[in-house]
Design a protein around this motif. Structure first.
Motif: not given
Length: 58
Positions: A15-28
Motif C-alpha cells: 500500500d505504498e503510493f507516491y505522488t509523482q512530480y508531474a502531479d505536484i507540478q500541476k498543483e503548484i
C-alpha cells in the motif's frame, strides 16, 4: 470492481503510493495561477529534506 489495482495492493499489503512530480507540478502551478506570490518569502519543506537543516535569514 472499478479499482482493481488498489484492491490488489490491499490484498497484497503493498500500500505504498507516491505522488509523482508531474502531479505536484500541476498543483503548484494552479496555486501560482490563482495567487502568483503565494510562496514568496516561504520555505517549502519536503519529506526528503533534512530536518536539521537551518534556513538562513538573508
Amino acid at each position: 470492481m472499478a479499482n482493481t489495482n488498489l484492491a490488489n495492493a490491499k490484498t497484497a499489503k503493498n500500500d505504498e503510493f507516491y505522488t509523482q512530480y508531474a502531479d505536484i507540478q500541476k498543483e503548484i502551478n494552479a496555486y501560482l495561477d490563482y495567487v502568483p506570490n503565494v510562496f514568496r518569502g516561504k520555505t517549502v519543506l519536503l519529506p526528503c529534506d533534512d530536518p536539521e537543516w537551518k534556513v538562513s535569514s538573508t
